[in-house]
Scaffold this motif. Structure first.
Motif, PDB file in Angstrom:
ATOM      1  N   ASP A  98       0.830  -1.210   0.000  1.00  0.00           N
ATOM      2  CA  ASP A  98       0.000   0.000   0.000  1.00  0.00           C
ATOM      3  C   ASP A  98       0.863   1.259   0.000  1.00  0.00           C
ATOM      4  O   ASP A  98       0.556   2.256   0.662  1.00  0.00           O
ATOM      5  CB  ASP A  98      -0.956   0.005   1.198  1.00  0.00           C
ATOM      6  N   GLY A  99       1.981   1.176  -0.722  1.00  0.00           N
ATOM      7  CA  GLY A  99       2.864   2.326  -0.874  1.00  0.00           C
ATOM      8  C   GLY A  99       3.875   2.525   0.232  1.00  0.00           C
ATOM      9  O   GLY A  99       4.664   3.466   0.178  1.00  0.00           O
ATOM     10  N   ILE A 100       3.892   1.636   1.224  1.00  0.00           N
ATOM     11  CA  ILE A 100       4.778   1.782   2.382  1.00  0.00           C
ATOM     12  C   ILE A 100       6.046   0.965   2.166  1.00  0.00           C
ATOM     13  O   ILE A 100       5.976  -0.241   1.908  1.00  0.00           O
ATOM     14  CB  ILE A 100       4.079   1.297   3.667  1.00  0.00           C
ATOM     15  N   SER A 101       7.184   1.582   2.287  1.00  0.00           N
ATOM     16  CA  SER A 101       8.451   0.875   2.169  1.00  0.00           C
ATOM     17  C   SER A 101       8.689   0.031   3.414  1.00  0.00           C
ATOM     18  O   SER A 101       8.757   0.547   4.531  1.00  0.00           O
ATOM     19  CB  SER A 101       9.608   1.877   2.002  1.00  0.00           C
ATOM     20  N   LEU A 102       8.820  -1.283   3.202  1.00  0.00           N
ATOM     21  CA  LEU A 102       8.984  -2.214   4.316  1.00  0.00           C
ATOM     22  C   LEU A 102      10.075  -3.221   4.009  1.00  0.00           C
ATOM     23  O   LEU A 102      10.476  -3.404   2.857  1.00  0.00           O
ATOM     24  CB  LEU A 102       7.665  -2.948   4.594  1.00  0.00           C
ATOM     25  N   THR A 103      10.548  -3.883   5.059  1.00  0.00           N
ATOM     26  CA  THR A 103      11.551  -4.934   4.921  1.00  0.00           C
ATOM     27  C   THR A 103      10.901  -6.282   5.180  1.00  0.00           C
ATOM     28  O   THR A 103      10.143  -6.438   6.147  1.00  0.00           O
ATOM     29  CB  THR A 103      12.700  -4.731   5.922  1.00  0.00           C
ATOM     30  N   VAL A 104      11.175  -7.245   4.322  1.00  0.00           N
ATOM     31  CA  VAL A 104      10.641  -8.598   4.502  1.00  0.00           C
ATOM     32  C   VAL A 104      11.348  -9.241   5.686  1.00  0.00           C
ATOM     33  O   VAL A 104      12.560  -9.450   5.675  1.00  0.00           O
ATOM     34  CB  VAL A 104      10.852  -9.444   3.230  1.00  0.00           C
ATOM     35  N   SER A 105      10.590  -9.557   6.743  1.00  0.00           N
ATOM     36  CA  SER A 105      11.198 -10.123   7.953  1.00  0.00           C
ATOM     37  C   SER A 105      11.041 -11.628   8.045  1.00  0.00           C
ATOM     38  O   SER A 105      11.676 -12.273   8.874  1.00  0.00           O
ATOM     39  CB  SER A 105      10.577  -9.473   9.202  1.00  0.00           C
ATOM     40  N   GLY A 106      10.187 -12.213   7.219  1.00  0.00           N
ATOM     41  CA  GLY A 106      10.016 -13.657   7.186  1.00  0.00           C
ATOM     42  C   GLY A 106       9.449 -14.053   5.842  1.00  0.00           C
ATOM     43  O   GLY A 106       8.707 -13.290   5.219  1.00  0.00           O
ATOM     44  N   ILE A 107       9.809 -15.250   5.349  1.00  0.00           N
ATOM     45  CA  ILE A 107       9.363 -15.634   4.012  1.00  0.00           C
ATOM     46  C   ILE A 107       9.280 -17.145   3.874  1.00  0.00           C
ATOM     47  O   ILE A 107      10.064 -17.896   4.468  1.00  0.00           O
ATOM     48  CB  ILE A 107      10.304 -15.047   2.936  1.00  0.00           C
ATOM     49  N   GLY A 108       8.276 -17.594   3.127  1.00  0.00           N
ATOM     50  CA  GLY A 108       8.133 -18.989   2.748  1.00  0.00           C
ATOM     51  C   GLY A 108       7.869 -19.047   1.255  1.00  0.00           C
ATOM     52  O   GLY A 108       7.998 -18.040   0.551  1.00  0.00           O
ATOM     53  N   LEU A 109       7.476 -20.201   0.739  1.00  0.00           N
ATOM     54  CA  LEU A 109       7.234 -20.311  -0.693  1.00  0.00           C
ATOM     55  C   LEU A 109       5.960 -19.599  -1.122  1.00  0.00           C
ATOM     56  O   LEU A 109       5.863 -19.146  -2.255  1.00  0.00           O
ATOM     57  CB  LEU A 109       7.165 -21.796  -1.091  1.00  0.00           C
TER      58      LEU A 109
END
Length: 229
Positions: free
Chosen positions: A141-152
């Motif tokens: 939604d236009g907010i710059s964020l960092t991916v803190s967790g990820i799966g497939l």
């Protein structure tokens, strides 16, 4: 071009749909304070062009493709939206390079409350999975964020209180859909792979990054953005 640092929360005040497009009017006193005809403003991550404006509002046309790919397809007066003016050359890049060209929408799957932050987990389309990496940048939604967790098929962002109050993410509930824009550098790398100019890698071997990683908290550099993870 934007940085994903939200300047204010605006409100949809009028929506005039047509057969294959629509005209949107948004209240946002700050973003129109120095805006002019033809300027770009990010509305919850979607880059729109100012065609008319007043003291505290602006109007923009929204084409069919944008409606089909974004949450603007069911927009209505009263909805709160994140607003950001285009970045000026020579200013600090507090978030990351955000074009306002979203890849589509994603669903909020779960919310986990922490002592000092809130973790939001979103679905991840298989076509976008190669473009999303742990500790990488993403715009929601236009907010710059960092991916803190990820799966497939999912990814997470961790939000500090400032982000929850200064953006619309604090209002989101499970099942809501939001606009998503992947990192522009990842897009170009994937294109090179598609053209055979870089070797491909089986994404099923991607290493999962946990939100309990000991490095959580080292990625943030500003309020109202970057997931702080």
């Amino acid at each position: 071009m934007f940085t994903g640092i939200i300047e204010e929360i605006g409100e949809i005040v009028d929506w005039q749909p047509s057969a294959d497009a629509g005209r949107l009017t948004v209240r946002g006193p700050l973003v129109v304070s120095d805006a002019g005809h033809g300027d770009s403003i990010s509305v919850s991550g979607v880059c729109l062009t100012v065609i008319d404006q007043g003291d505290d509002w602006f109007t923009a046309d929204v084409m069919h493709q944008t409606l089909a790919m974004s949450t603007l397809h069911d927009v209505a007066p009263g909805r709160r939206v994140n607003l950001e003016r285009a970045t000026q050359a020579g200013t600090r890049l507090g978030g990351h390079i955000v074009q306002g060209h979203i890849d589509g929408t994603t669903e909020l799957l779960s919310i986990t409350e922490g002592d000092a932050w809130r973790v939001l987990r979103f679905s991840l389309d298989p076509e976008l999975a190669p473009l999303v990496a742990g500790k990488g940048s993403i715009a929601i939604d236009g907010i710059s964020l960092t991916v803190s967790g990820i799966g497939l098929d999912w990814f997470e962002v961790s939000l500090i209180p400032e982000t929850l109050t200064a953006t619309t993410l604090g209002d989101r509930v499970v099942g809501d859909r939001v606009n998503i824009e992947t990192d522009i550098l990842a897009r170009h790398v994937l294109r090179l792979v598609d053209l055979g100019l870089l070797p491909a890698r089986d994404i099923t071997s991607q290493t999962r990054v946990s939100t309990t990683d000991s490095n959580v908290g080292l990625g943030a550099s500003s309020t109202n953005e970057r997931s702080d993870a």
